[in-house]
Design an enzyme around this catalytic site. Structure first.
Site, PDB file in Angstrom:
ATOM      1  N   PRO A 185      48.167 -46.380   8.618  1.00 32.24           N
ATOM      2  CA  PRO A 185      47.311 -47.539   8.328  1.00 32.24           C
ATOM      3  C   PRO A 185      47.760 -48.266   7.073  1.00 32.24           C
ATOM      4  CG  PRO A 185      45.984 -45.695   9.039  1.00 32.24           C
ATOM      5  CD  PRO A 185      47.389 -45.175   8.922  1.00 32.24           C
ATOM      6  N   CYS A 186      47.913 -49.600   7.203  1.00 33.56           N
ATOM      7  CA  CYS A 186      48.560 -50.381   6.148  1.00 33.56           C
ATOM      8  C   CYS A 186      47.589 -51.170   5.297  1.00 33.56           C
ATOM      9  CB  CYS A 186      49.581 -51.334   6.759  1.00 33.56           C
ATOM     10  SG  CYS A 186      48.859 -52.537   7.915  1.00 33.56           S
ATOM     11  N   GLN A 187      46.286 -51.083   5.550  1.00 34.91           N
ATOM     12  CA  GLN A 187      45.340 -51.922   4.816  1.00 34.91           C
ATOM     13  C   GLN A 187      45.455 -51.802   3.301  1.00 34.91           C
ATOM     14  OE1 GLN A 187      44.622 -50.324   7.559  1.00 34.91           O
ATOM     15  NE2 GLN A 187      43.787 -51.817   8.984  1.00 34.91           N
TER      16      GLN A 187
END
Length: 356
Positions: free
Chosen positions: A83-85
């Site tokens: 997850p890149c958030q």
């Protein structure tokens, strides 16, 4: 004519609805399983990829789990997009060091170190390259004997009809390896028109009777007036003063030009986000029709095949969850290019070893 069995068997960590797996499969790589904590991804992944989905937190996955999935395959690939958030440019300086997404790349590294697959690939936002967790990830790969390469890849050069940059990493125990170069030049880029130009028209708030994913959010009265005054590729500055949002009249909001705007037919689209069906969240207005893009259009601009399934038959797709799944996905065209490069790498290494 039967297709030659793939020499590579992949496991897709943080698999989501299968964008990475779909592209790798299109290139000719076998996908043995996908792993993701989000159970809503189970049906799309299994229906489209035809492989098992494990609804598990990656932090709970062990080397034994992965080795049982590979089950003796000779060239094992561990792929994933943590997850890149926390690293996204959309966060605009927000302190994200406390968020749960930060340690997940380290979990990816843990599983690599404990299983030592022959191949690794990772996709993420370019800004992750400056983070300590990525630098440590690289160090662990090299310490464990991997050749490593990574770079920022521009989507349209790989056939994606979208202005999207992603960091791609490849690593191999078989020999030196390189991230594939996108080969397309600007005159050959896929565009909004080539991706969605032949879809049937739908009105604001309407769902097409033959494709429940081809549905548009209903605009409010004022947003209908705003989109009617919007030009493809323009901004809210094209509107009369009375239609402008209060925040855009202030100096602090005057620089936010890529919201409440239309796409241009003959350019790639903007980055498709988890809010891509919201007119006010970006340049997500249809180039011609007075409405935001539909879920199907968002999926096509993300590079998914036209028949890709996102919800079970008989269940009406809902905007927020489906657009979130689409926006979080790895674009399949980029994944296909990575997969083709990995297959070429394996064949070249095999030929080199046979020639010794």
């Amino acid at each position: 004519m039967s297709r030659r069995p793939s020499p590579i068997a992949g496991v897709d960590l943080f698999c989501g609805v299968g964008g990475l797996s779909a592209g790798l499969q299109q290139a000719g790589i076998t996908i043995n399983a996908g792993i993701d904590i989000d159970e809503t991804c189970s049906y799309p992944f299994e229906a489209n990829i035809g492989a098992s989905f494990l609804a598990r937190d990656v932090r709970e996955i062990s080397a034994e789990h992965l080795n049982s999935i590979w089950a003796g395959n000779k060239v094992r690939l561990l792929a994933g997009c943590a997850p890149c958030q926390p690293f996204s440019s959309y966060r605009r300086g927000v302190d994200t060091s406390h968020e749960s997404g930060w340690p997940l790349l380290a979990e990816f590294g843990r599983l690599i170190a404990s299983t030592l697959p022959e191949l690794v690939t990772m996709e993420n936002v370019p800004r992750i390259a400056k983070s300590e967790v990525f630098i440590e990830f690289l160090r662990k790969l090299r310490t464990n004997g991997y050749w490593v390469d990574w770079k920022s890849c521009y989507g349209p050069r790989y056939g994606l009809p979208q202005h999207r940059r992603r960091l791609v990493l490849v690593a191999s125990k078989l020999g030196p390896i390189k991230v594939p170069e996108g080969s397309l030049e600007p005159e050959d880029f896929a565009t909004v028109r080539t991706a969605i130009g032949d879809l049937p028209s739908v009105a604001s708030g309407e769902r097409h009777e033959l494709d429940p994913l081809h549905a548009s959010r209903r605009l409010s009265d004022i947003n209908m007036k705003r989109i009617a005054m919007s030009k493809p590729g323009g901004t809210w500055e094209d509107w009369p003063e009375e239609l402008r949002a209060e925040c855009h009249r202030r100096s602090s909001g005057s620089t936010f030009k890529n919201v409440y705007a239309r796409m241009s037919w003959d350019d790639p689209s903007p980055t498709i986000t988890t809010l891509a069906t919201n007119f006010g969240a970006g340049r997500f207005g249809h180039p011609e029709q007075d409405r935001p893009i539909t879920m199907r259009e968002a999926a096509l601009l993300q590079g998914f095949p036209r028949d890709y399934l996102f919800s079970k038959p008989g269940r009406m797709p809902q905007f927020a969850p489906v657009t979130r799944l689409i926006g979080n996905a790895v674009p399949p065209p980029l994944a296909k290019s990575i997969g083709s490069s990995l297959l070429n790498h394996v064949h070249e290494c095999s030929s080199r070893n046979q020639g010794k």
